[in-house]
Design an enzyme around this catalytic site. Structure first.
Site, PDB file in Angstrom:
ATOM      1  N   THR A 166       0.847  -1.201   0.000  1.00  0.00           N
ATOM      2  CA  THR A 166       0.000   0.000   0.000  1.00  0.00           C
ATOM      3  C   THR A 166       0.880   1.248   0.000  1.00  0.00           C
ATOM      4  OG1 THR A 166      -1.754  -1.149   1.186  1.00  0.00           O
ATOM      5  CG2 THR A 166      -1.785   1.266   1.275  1.00  0.00           C
ATOM      6  N   ASN A 218      -5.123  -9.659  -7.507  1.00  0.00           N
ATOM      7  CA  ASN A 218      -5.296 -10.339  -6.226  1.00  0.00           C
ATOM      8  C   ASN A 218      -6.581 -11.166  -6.164  1.00  0.00           C
ATOM      9  OD1 ASN A 218      -5.845  -7.409  -6.402  1.00  0.00           O
ATOM     10  ND2 ASN A 218      -7.004  -7.749  -4.529  1.00  0.00           N
ATOM     11  N   GLN A 274       1.327  -9.697  -5.705  1.00  0.00           N
ATOM     12  CA  GLN A 274       0.823 -11.065  -5.887  1.00  0.00           C
ATOM     13  C   GLN A 274       1.681 -11.906  -6.811  1.00  0.00           C
ATOM     14  OE1 GLN A 274      -1.428 -12.351  -4.116  1.00  0.00           O
ATOM     15  NE2 GLN A 274      -2.651 -10.658  -3.328  1.00  0.00           N
ATOM     16  N   SER A 334       5.409  -6.888  -1.168  1.00  0.00           N
ATOM     17  CA  SER A 334       5.005  -6.898   0.229  1.00  0.00           C
ATOM     18  C   SER A 334       5.427  -8.213   0.879  1.00  0.00           C
ATOM     19  CB  SER A 334       3.483  -6.739   0.295  1.00  0.00           C
ATOM     20  OG  SER A 334       3.049  -6.837   1.631  1.00  0.00           O
ATOM     21  N   ALA A 335       5.976  -8.139   2.101  1.00  0.00           N
ATOM     22  CA  ALA A 335       6.507  -9.348   2.747  1.00  0.00           C
ATOM     23  C   ALA A 335       5.424 -10.352   3.127  1.00  0.00           C
ATOM     24  CB  ALA A 335       7.306  -8.955   3.996  1.00  0.00           C
ATOM     25  N   HIS A 336       4.258  -9.837   3.596  1.00  0.00           N
ATOM     26  CA  HIS A 336       3.281 -10.795   4.135  1.00  0.00           C
ATOM     27  C   HIS A 336       2.543 -11.595   3.063  1.00  0.00           C
ATOM     28  CE1 HIS A 336      -0.767  -8.785   3.702  1.00  0.00           C
ATOM     29  NE2 HIS A 336      -0.012  -7.726   3.531  1.00  0.00           N
ATOM     30  N   CYS A 394     -11.307  -7.121   0.139  1.00  0.00           N
ATOM     31  CA  CYS A 394     -11.340  -6.287   1.348  1.00  0.00           C
ATOM     32  C   CYS A 394     -12.757  -5.949   1.733  1.00  0.00           C
ATOM     33  CB  CYS A 394     -10.568  -4.996   1.125  1.00  0.00           C
ATOM     34  SG  CYS A 394      -9.144  -5.211   0.109  1.00  0.00           S
TER      35      CYS A 394
HETATM   36  C1  PLP Z   1      -2.045  -7.194  -0.546  1.00  0.00           C
HETATM   37  C2  PLP Z   1      -1.924  -6.276  -1.693  1.00  0.00           C
HETATM   38  C3  PLP Z   1      -1.645  -4.926  -1.500  1.00  0.00           C
HETATM   39  C4  PLP Z   1      -1.489  -4.320  -0.120  1.00  0.00           C
HETATM   40  O1  PLP Z   1      -0.281  -4.717   0.427  1.00  0.00           O
HETATM   41  P1  PLP Z   1       0.039  -4.381   1.971  1.00  0.00           P
HETATM   42  O2  PLP Z   1       1.453  -4.813   2.129  1.00  0.00           O
HETATM   43  O3  PLP Z   1      -0.909  -5.224   2.756  1.00  0.00           O
HETATM   44  O4  PLP Z   1      -0.155  -2.934   2.167  1.00  0.00           O
HETATM   45  C5  PLP Z   1      -1.530  -4.123  -2.605  1.00  0.00           C
HETATM   46  N1  PLP Z   1      -1.659  -4.617  -3.840  1.00  0.00           N
HETATM   47  C6  PLP Z   1      -1.935  -5.902  -4.069  1.00  0.00           C
HETATM   48  C7  PLP Z   1      -2.067  -6.395  -5.465  1.00  0.00           C
HETATM   49  C8  PLP Z   1      -2.093  -6.771  -3.010  1.00  0.00           C
HETATM   50  O5  PLP Z   1      -2.385  -8.043  -3.237  1.00  0.00           O
END
Ligand code: PLP
Length: 400
Positions: A79, A158, A186, A206-208, A333
């Site tokens: 984000t 996503n 993704q 993004s790490a998670h 979301c």
């Molecule tokens: C999960 C996701 C985000 C947000 O990532 P965060 O690290 O949770 O802020 C943004 N873009 C895509 C395509 C995502 O799948």
């Protein structure tokens, strides 16, 4: 035959987040308590150790995506990466123009950032997608004007897993000297990305989403051919080449680095394993009838399937198996909201079908036993919900 005991609920929502890998967690732990230094402290061992760990992580991330470690900027996640990339480019290139081109199926972090900039005077083109979820490169090229400063196209969606022709788009962008930013949250770590060759100028991860911790991510910012300028959105100590101030989240960054290293090592075997499991799940679920896969089945991430079950409301389906399965409706979301998924609607689904869709996202810890179980469970739920609807409809039409 080995049998593993199933643990419930079975997690099939890996596009929302993933379980932190134990190897990642082990790498992080010392940086909370033993090596707790501030990576910007230049005067003692604590700082040097933290900085060394951060630089190793930078190299691990760079190695995964074929970048130079100097091109990696740490963020709090995708984000923030989306915000920094889009706002940062608009601010830095304001003298060139104020037009952005993006796509209607982007993540909210991109769409809401674009809406914010529109209020401040930017002009944004939201390209539609074709029924398979991909954009037409020709339509994209036609939308470029002399004042276009940025093209924003996500790598993989996503909700559907659909992969955009990012490299083809990048070549078009280069030809018109427009920058290309891609949200690869993704895709990164799950499909090969090589920025030494791929014509992408900025990339967020993004790490998670890759078995790392929440609240940390990275932004790749190209340094050569072209050298991208990004106005910082967070001012302070001038960390991260001045693009993102704030004390670095050292444990999180160490975790992200380790997560990238594991992905790089496992990607080939893991993507084949997940493709086989996903295909098994998909074949099993489509056998229930009156169901269809949303988005291209070829241009798609190997671990995702988004399926519409006509006449079976997604909310009812999830309620019917909430004790055994963790899945989500198309609208990631907004699963609590009554609004149908804007991504599925952009593919041409009507409200009712968009409301009857489930997203299944497999991951590193998904087993074949879990998939076998999920097929039985979802089929049972679809038949039960459709059966109940049939009774309700009969009562409505006949009164008995
Ligand atoms: C999960 C996701 C985000 C947000 O990532 P965060 O690290 O949770 O802020 C943004 N873009 C895509 C395509 C995502 O799948």
């Amino acid at each position: 035959m080995t049998r593993t005991i199933l643990k419930f609920p079975i997690y099939l929502d890996n596009n929302a987040t993933t379980c932190c890998d134990e190897r990642v967690l082990d790498a992080m732990v010392p940086f909370f308590s033993v090596h707790y230094g501030n990576a910007a402290s230049r005067t003692h061992l604590f700082g040097w150790q933290a900085e060394e760990a951060v630089e190793l992580a930078r190299e691990q991330i760079a190695a995964l995506i074929g970048a130079d470690s100097k091109e990696i900027i740490f963020t709090s996640g995708a984000t923030e990466g989306d915000n920094l990339a889009i706002k940062g480019v608009c601010e830095s290139y304001a003298s060139k123009g104020n037009h952005i081109i993006t796509v209607s199926t982007e993540h909210k972090a991109v769409l809401d950032t674009c809406k914010h900039l529109e209020k401040k005077g930017a002009r944004v083109t939201y390209l539609p997608v074709q029924t398979d979820g991909t954009i037409s490169p020709e339509k994209l090229e036609a939308a470029i004007t002399p004042d276009t400063v940025l093209i924003v196209v996500m790598y993989a969606n996503n909700e559907t897993g659909v992969v955009q022709p990012v490299n083809q788009i990048g070549r078009i962008a280069r030809r018109h000297q427009v920058l290309l930013f891609t949200d690869a949250a993704q895709a990164c770590g799950k499909t090969p990305i090589n920025l030494a060759n791929d014509p992408i100028d900025i990339l967020a991860l993004s790490a998670h989403k890759i078995y790392g911790p929440k609240g940390v991510g990275a932004l790749y910012v190209r340094r050569r051919d072209p050298r991208v300028r990004l106005a910082s959105q967070m001012d302070g100590g001038g960390h991260e080449r001045g693009m993102r101030s704030g004390t670095l989240n050292v444990p999180g960054i160490v975790g992200l680095g380790k997560a990238c290293e594991i992905c790089r090592q496992d990607m080939q075997t893991e993507s084949k394993r997940l493709a086989a499991l996903r295909d098994k799940l998909e074949t099993g679920l489509l056998s229930v009838g009156d169901s269809m896969v949303n988005g291209s089945r070829e241009k798609r991430m190997q671990h995702v399937t988004n399926i519409s079950f006509a006449g079976a409301d997604a909310g009812a389906l999830m309620t019917a198996c909430h004790q055994t399965l963790a899945v989500s409706s198309g609208s990631a979301c907004t699963s609590a909201s009554i609004e149908p998924s804007y991504v599925l609607k952009a593919l041409g689904l009507d409200d009712s079908l968009a409301h009857s869709s489930l997203r299944f996202a497999l991951g590193r810890f998904t087993t074949e036993e879990e998939i076998d179980f999920a097929i039985i469970e979802i089929k049972r739920a679809v038949e039960a919900v459709r059966g109940a609807n049939a009774i309700i409809n009969r009562i409505k039409s006949t009164g008995v």
